[in-house]
Design an enzyme around this catalytic site. Structure first.
Site, PDB file in Angstrom:
ATOM      1  N   LYS A   1       0.207  10.023  -4.343  1.00 17.24           N
ATOM      2  CA  LYS A   1      -0.901   9.588  -5.205  1.00 17.24           C
ATOM      3  C   LYS A   1      -0.726  10.110  -6.640  1.00 17.24           C
ATOM      4  O   LYS A   1      -0.958   9.365  -7.601  1.00 17.24           O
ATOM      5  CB  LYS A   1      -2.249  10.049  -4.633  1.00 17.24           C
TER       6      LYS A   1
ATOM      7  N   TYR B   1       1.098  12.465   1.111  1.00 14.62           N
ATOM      8  CA  TYR B   1       0.107  11.516   0.588  1.00 14.62           C
ATOM      9  C   TYR B   1      -0.361  11.945  -0.810  1.00 14.62           C
ATOM     10  O   TYR B   1      -0.427  11.134  -1.741  1.00 14.62           O
ATOM     11  CB  TYR B   1      -1.063  11.470   1.573  1.00 14.62           C
TER      12      TYR B   1
ATOM     13  N   ARG C   1      -2.026  -6.481   8.955  1.00 13.87           N
ATOM     14  CA  ARG C   1      -2.578  -7.166  10.133  1.00 13.87           C
ATOM     15  C   ARG C   1      -3.477  -8.308   9.674  1.00 13.87           C
ATOM     16  O   ARG C   1      -4.010  -8.265   8.563  1.00 13.87           O
ATOM     17  CB  ARG C   1      -3.429  -6.200  10.958  1.00 13.87           C
TER      18      ARG C   1
ATOM     19  N   GLY D   1      -4.008  -4.234   1.191  1.00 20.35           N
ATOM     20  CA  GLY D   1      -4.683  -3.335   2.140  1.00 20.35           C
ATOM     21  C   GLY D   1      -6.095  -3.809   2.409  1.00 20.35           C
ATOM     22  O   GLY D   1      -7.011  -3.016   2.647  1.00 20.35           O
TER      23      GLY D   1
HETATM   24  N1  SER Z   1      -9.572  10.171   2.843  1.00 23.58           N
HETATM   25  C1  SER Z   1      -8.226  10.508   2.494  1.00 23.58           C
HETATM   26  C2  SER Z   1      -7.521  11.151   3.601  1.00 23.58           C
HETATM   27  O1  SER Z   1      -8.163  11.877   4.316  1.00 23.58           O
HETATM   28  C3  SER Z   1      -8.205  11.430   1.320  1.00 23.58           C
HETATM   29  O2  SER Z   1      -8.487  10.686   0.212  1.00 23.58           O
HETATM   30  O3  SER Z   1      -6.358  10.981   3.733  1.00 23.58           O
END
Ligand code: SER
Length: 362
Positions: free
Chosen positions: A180, A176, A59, A32
């Site tokens: 995590k 997300y 990319r 990344g």
């Molecule tokens: N910055 C991240 C997001 O907004 C949260 O860690 O997905």
């Protein structure tokens, strides 16, 4: 300093044994690499004298970043063939696994995000474990987690909870956040319990270290795809002379830090004496203004700023499930975390001069 497409990686690795002999080149792998954290991290690693950076991104990296790396690869971390080729070419001693889809983007394609965020993590942990077994040394694995791991249920709970510790409220509402939390646990498993019943088990194969970052604000890059993006987007829009409609309510409060402090923290944790680390996963934070307080500061430094508030109920609900603040005592005690910027100096010393210079050029 070259970009290598996947097919070229394959070609290179097929001829690797005769060209390179039995010894592979020592490398620090950054995934990344083209993202917000990757930009700052690669610059900082290079400034610290690291000449062994190999970088992957979906990319091609820009020329400036490429110049800081030993080798760069365009490819997907879900592609095990690509990772296998890297294994054959390098002796990887350290991994900074940054590649992920952020919280907003993920809610449109949760299954695809899971494949990248969890599947990618699994591939990288596996690569690191294979590397450790093949060269016989523990591999350090640095992982950025997020305040998105928390889920406070409702606003009343969020406001009552205040600054929360690492082991509280781990019921995220986003894919997300779920990804995590699981990745943190996977990392801890590989570091402490991997193949715990096997006769030929290698003790502590990985040195897994993780920071849960709050919202990050960078002067160098404009964020997209995250739910904490509103703060940084407000500053960039003001410096660029564009109007900005903030997608959360003015009273929305969450933790933030500047990108240089985030990079410094990540590198400080990477370099910390293992004996001082009481946990694998650490909270860090610097300041936690409300969106209105942040907007007022933007207006103070950019009087022509045109900021309005047009809350998006769904994105608002995500931020409302994140803590107003986190307790980072363990990071301060164990490895001396100490951010340079408070809210005022973040504007004064970092954001205002750098974003102003950035848009003056364009
Ligand atoms: N910055 C991240 C997001 O907004 C949260 O860690 O997905």
């Amino acid at each position: 300093m070259t970009v290598t497409e996947t097919s070229e990686v394959m070609a290179a690795s097929q001829s690797a044994p005769s060209e390179r002999g039995v010894r592979r080149d020592i490398a620090t792998l950054v995934t990344g690499a083209g993202g917000e954290v990757g930009h700052g991290l690669i610059a900082a690693l290079h400034a610290a004298g690291r000449k062994d950076i190999i970088a992957i991104d979906i990319r091609a990296l820009d020329d400036r970043q490429r110049a800081l790396c030993r080798e760069t690869y365009v490819g997907d971390i879900c592609e095990t063939a690509l990772l296998g080729r890297l294994q054959s070419m390098y002796e990887i001693t350290e991994v900074y696994h940054l590649a992920a889809l952020l919280s907003t983007r993920t809610e449109f394609v949760p299954e695809a995000a899971h494949a990248v965020n969890v599947g990618g993590m699994f591939n990288l942990l596996r690569l690191a474990a294979d590397q450790a077994r093949s060269h016989g040394k523990r591999v350090r694995f640095m992982f950025p987690s997020s305040i998105a791991v928390y889920g406070l249920g409702d606003l009343k709970t969020k406001n009552r909870a205040g600054a929360i510790g690492e082991d509280q409220y781990l019921q995220p509402t986003t894919m997300y956040g779920c990804n995590k939390v699981y990745c943190e646990n996977l990392g801890r498993y590989y570091a402490r319990h991997y193949r715990q019943l096997a006769q030929d088990r290698m003790d502590h194969i990985l040195d897994f270290r993780c920071i849960r970052f709050p919202g990050l604000i960078s002067a160098e890059t404009v964020p997209c795809g995250g739910t904490s993006d509103f703060a940084a987007q407000m500053v960039h829009a003001a410096a660029e002379g564009k109007p900005y409609a903030c997608f959360v309510r003015p009273d929305t409060r969450m933790a933030f830090m500047t990108m240089p402090d985030a990079i410094e923290a990540f590198l400080r944790l990477a370099g910390a004496d293992a004996g001082h680390l009481s946990r694998c996963v650490y909270n860090v934070t610097s300041f936690n203004p409300s969106a209105a307080e942040f907007a007022d500061l933007v207006r103070e430094y950019f009087p022509a700023a045109r900021i309005s508030f047009e809350p998006d109920p769904q994105r608002q609900a995500i931020v409302d499930s994140w803590p107003v603040d986190v307790d980072d005592t363990a990071a301060r005690t164990d490895w001396g975390y100490s951010p340079k910027h408070d809210l005022r100096s973040a504007f004064e010393e970092y954001l205002v001069p750098n974003v102003t210079a950035r848009y003056a050029k364009s």
